[in-house]
Scaffold this motif. Structure first.
Motif, PDB file in Angstrom:
ATOM      1  N   ARG A  63     -20.190 -16.368  -6.074  1.00 18.26           N
ATOM      2  CA  ARG A  63     -19.853 -17.271  -7.056  1.00 18.26           C
ATOM      3  C   ARG A  63     -20.152 -18.801  -6.296  1.00 18.26           C
ATOM      4  O   ARG A  63     -20.200 -19.851  -7.097  1.00 18.26           O
ATOM      5  CB  ARG A  63     -18.498 -17.470  -7.361  1.00 18.26           C
ATOM      6  CG  ARG A  63     -18.414 -16.204  -8.478  1.00 18.26           C
ATOM      7  CD  ARG A  63     -16.988 -15.545  -8.470  1.00 18.26           C
ATOM      8  NE  ARG A  63     -15.946 -16.558  -8.805  1.00 18.26           N
ATOM      9  CZ  ARG A  63     -15.784 -16.974 -10.241  1.00 18.26           C
ATOM     10  NH1 ARG A  63     -16.415 -16.219 -11.204  1.00 18.26           N
ATOM     11  NH2 ARG A  63     -14.632 -17.827 -10.447  1.00 18.26           N
ATOM     12  N   ASN A  66     -23.799 -20.637  -7.067  1.00 19.90           N
ATOM     13  CA  ASN A  66     -23.921 -21.637  -8.552  1.00 19.90           C
ATOM     14  C   ASN A  66     -22.768 -22.582  -8.588  1.00 19.90           C
ATOM     15  O   ASN A  66     -22.725 -23.152  -9.527  1.00 19.90           O
ATOM     16  CB  ASN A  66     -24.373 -20.952  -9.618  1.00 19.90           C
ATOM     17  CG  ASN A  66     -23.165 -19.944  -9.965  1.00 19.90           C
ATOM     18  OD1 ASN A  66     -22.128 -19.893  -9.582  1.00 19.90           O
ATOM     19  ND2 ASN A  66     -23.171 -19.503 -11.185  1.00 19.90           N
ATOM     20  N   LEU A  68     -19.537 -21.946  -8.997  1.00 22.17           N
ATOM     21  CA  LEU A  68     -18.444 -21.785  -9.733  1.00 22.17           C
ATOM     22  C   LEU A  68     -17.258 -21.656  -9.001  1.00 22.17           C
ATOM     23  O   LEU A  68     -16.242 -22.068  -9.313  1.00 22.17           O
ATOM     24  CB  LEU A  68     -18.583 -20.223 -10.441  1.00 22.17           C
ATOM     25  CG  LEU A  68     -19.314 -20.210 -11.909  1.00 22.17           C
ATOM     26  CD1 LEU A  68     -19.160 -18.924 -12.517  1.00 22.17           C
ATOM     27  CD2 LEU A  68     -18.953 -20.893 -12.861  1.00 22.17           C
ATOM     28  N   MET A 106     -26.651 -15.612 -14.139  1.00 21.13           N
ATOM     29  CA  MET A 106     -25.456 -14.664 -13.400  1.00 21.13           C
ATOM     30  C   MET A 106     -24.934 -13.812 -14.357  1.00 21.13           C
ATOM     31  O   MET A 106     -24.851 -14.120 -15.631  1.00 21.13           O
ATOM     32  CB  MET A 106     -24.226 -15.885 -13.095  1.00 21.13           C
ATOM     33  CG  MET A 106     -23.239 -15.137 -12.338  1.00 21.13           C
ATOM     34  SD  MET A 106     -22.040 -16.257 -11.598  1.00 21.13           S
ATOM     35  CE  MET A 106     -21.468 -15.302 -10.236  1.00 21.13           C
ATOM     36  N   PHE A 108     -22.021 -11.002 -15.114  1.00 22.85           N
ATOM     37  CA  PHE A 108     -20.549 -10.845 -14.546  1.00 22.85           C
ATOM     38  C   PHE A 108     -20.127  -9.204 -14.581  1.00 22.85           C
ATOM     39  O   PHE A 108     -20.540  -8.605 -15.665  1.00 22.85           O
ATOM     40  CB  PHE A 108     -19.509 -11.584 -15.489  1.00 22.85           C
ATOM     41  CG  PHE A 108     -20.030 -13.091 -15.187  1.00 22.85           C
ATOM     42  CD1 PHE A 108     -19.128 -13.872 -14.437  1.00 22.85           C
ATOM     43  CD2 PHE A 108     -20.780 -13.651 -16.018  1.00 22.85           C
ATOM     44  CE1 PHE A 108     -19.461 -15.287 -14.103  1.00 22.85           C
ATOM     45  CE2 PHE A 108     -21.111 -15.113 -15.842  1.00 22.85           C
ATOM     46  CZ  PHE A 108     -20.419 -15.762 -14.829  1.00 22.85           C
TER      47      PHE A 108
END
Lengths: 264, 244
Positions: A63, A66, A68, A106, A108
């Motif tokens: 994560r 990117n 996040l 992405m 998840f």
């Protein structure tokens, strides 16, 4: 499932320049140090598989790629441009972040499809909103993406009307439609029933064959062996070992060996 | 002069006699409620977002605002807003404005908490998915979070709309001739409190009963607007398919 991922046909040769580079990244949540100085380089066309015990920091590491998750320290470079620490002005910051994320797909663990939109509009949302495509162009692009994951006939279905495997394939199509330069997968099959894992891994393997650059956090060691160019064992917030497929059969570290014995 | 309850003779024709008074009151009640509710719904959103802010100062200010405004007795609030402001500043306050301000401020505090509950019910993975495809924070909110939260929020909003209709009876104390005050005035002329207040009650109940199906309609429309999009998409696909 025919057609090809035309957008990623080039750049298939591994060994090209670094696409995404994380250096000396640290991250802690409260008093817990989750990532303790990790450096990882992803080259164009490369398939990096990250594995390791739960709570070892795999997802956090992914994560960060990117942003996040914002690292506490370290650097993140994408295509030679530094995105962390941020170089840009406060006013520009969000735009630059969006620019980075729109180039990185992405997927998840829990799909995170938008439940109020059908499959087609799950995919078109960022096409019209971020890429500023016309509705018609976005629809055509989304249809192509959904066709690539074998779901052209499920476009008007809402997420609740799809199986877990189908939902995850829509999520892959959603990321793919943005023509990302790299795809990040965060345990994409962990929330699936065993009989549905195959269809998702199948799509991912085909993506890999087409030359998509991929970073995959997974417990599927068979997939890791088939697809991984580089395997990275993350444990207790550090890269304990990394290398080619051979580390699965002849791990150099005791921790890797213990983990592999437990999962295989 | 003593009053013997058994002597009271109901004379329901008084309701018919004062029907236009009651109608006028009903219209003003609806106007006050609709204006206050609309403003409260708008004002509650930034309030809810402030309350959810990660910045402690901002969320603290919003929290105090909400706590205080919910705690103030509405009747006292209205009296202060109308007479109190005039006493202190010497400015004459418009009664309608004062009533609407009080209802708006108090209901925005209730609604902010309802919005917050609705927004927090949405999985944080939704926001992450939206951000990961490059959507901005505000677009993620507008296109992904809010449409989902909105559906959760509609039913409690309807309850609050019913509440605001009934609470609007309190603005009669500052001379606004809403339904309850119209009934009181009619009573002071006819000495027929039970008939007139019963009529007012029935009107309040009818208004409340109309809200529920209206709310369900809005809820269904929120869902249908999506399926319309889908149908349109399907139609376009068909025509594209035919063209190809």
């Amino acid at each position: 499932m025919d057609g090809s991922f035309t957008s990623v046909s080039a750049d298939t040769q591994a060994g090209a320049g670094p696409l995404l580079e994380l250096k000396e990244a640290h991250k802690s949540f409260g008093h817990v140090d989750v990532i303790k100085g990790v450096s990882l380089t992803v080259r164009k066309g490369e398939h990096v598989v990250i594995f390791g015990p739960s709570g070892g920091g795999k997802s956090t590491l992914l994560r960060m790629m990117n942003l996040l998750e914002t690292p506490d320290s370290g650097t993140l470079t994408f295509e030679g441009k530094q995105y962390f620490p941020r170089m840009d002005s406060v006013l520009n910051r969000h735009r630059v972040l969006q620019q980075l994320r729109s180039q990185i797909g992405m997927v998840f663990q829990r799909f995170n499809l938008y439940p109020h939109l059908d499959a087609l509009h799950n995919v078109t949302l960022s096409l019209t909103d971020v890429k500023r495509m016309s509705r018609k162009a976005a629809r055509l692009k989304a249809e192509a993406s959904l066709a690539e994951v074998g779901l052209k006939d499920r476009m008007d279905h809402y997420p609740s009307q799809l199986s877990g495997g189908q939902q995850q394939r829509v999520a892959i199509a959603r990321a793919l439609a943005m023509d990302p330069k790299v795809m990040l997968f965060d345990e994409p099959t962990s929330a699936l029933d065993p009989e549905l894992i195959g269809e998702v891994l199948g799509v991912m393997e085909r993506l890999a064959r087409e030359g998509m650059t991929m970073v995959v956090v997974t417990h599927e060691m068979g997939f890791a062996r088939r697809v991984g160019d580089r395997l990275v064992f993350v444990s207790e917030g550090v890269i304990a070992e990394s290398g080619g497929k051979e580390i699965l059969s002849t791990p150099g570290e005791d921790r890797t060996k213990a983990f592999l014995e437990a999962v295989l | 002069m003593s009053w013997n309850p058994t002597d009271y003779q109901f004379a329901w024709n008084v309701v018919w006699q004062y029907r236009f008074w009651l109608l006028e009151g009903t219209l003003l009640t609806l106007k006050i409620a609709a204006v206050s509710m609309t403003l409260a719904m708008i004002f509650a959103l930034p309030l809810a977002l402030l309350r959810m802010s990660r910045l402690r100062f901002l969320s603290g200010v919003a929290m105090i605002y909400i706590a205080v405004l919910r705690a103030i007795p509405l009747l006292v609030f209205i009296l202060w807003m109308y007479f109190g402001v005039t006493l202190v500043t010497g400015l004459q306050v418009d009664a309608f404005g004062a009533g609407v301000i009080c209802l708006t401020l108090q209901y925005s505090a209730w609604l902010a908490e309802i919005y917050r509950a609705g927004l927090q019910a949405i999985d944080k993975g939704q926001r992450e998915a939206a951000l990961s495809t490059g959507l901005s924070q505000s677009r993620a909110f507008a296109k992904v979070i809010w449409p989902q939260a909105w559906r959760i929020i509609i039913p409690p909003l309807a309850s609050n709309f019913i509440g605001i209709i009934k609470d609007s009876s309190l603005v009669g104390v500052i001379g606004l001739n809403e339904l309850m005050r119209q009934a009181q005035i009619a009573d002071s002329l006819s000495f027929r409190p039970f008939e007139l207040f019963t009529a007012a009650m029935v009107i309040y109940i009818v208004l409340a009963l109309i809200i529920s199906p209206l709310a369900s309609l809005v809820e269904r429309r929120a869902a249908r607007s999506l399926s319309v999009q889908t149908r349109r998409a399907t139609r376009t696909r068909r025509s594209l398919g035919a063209a190809a």
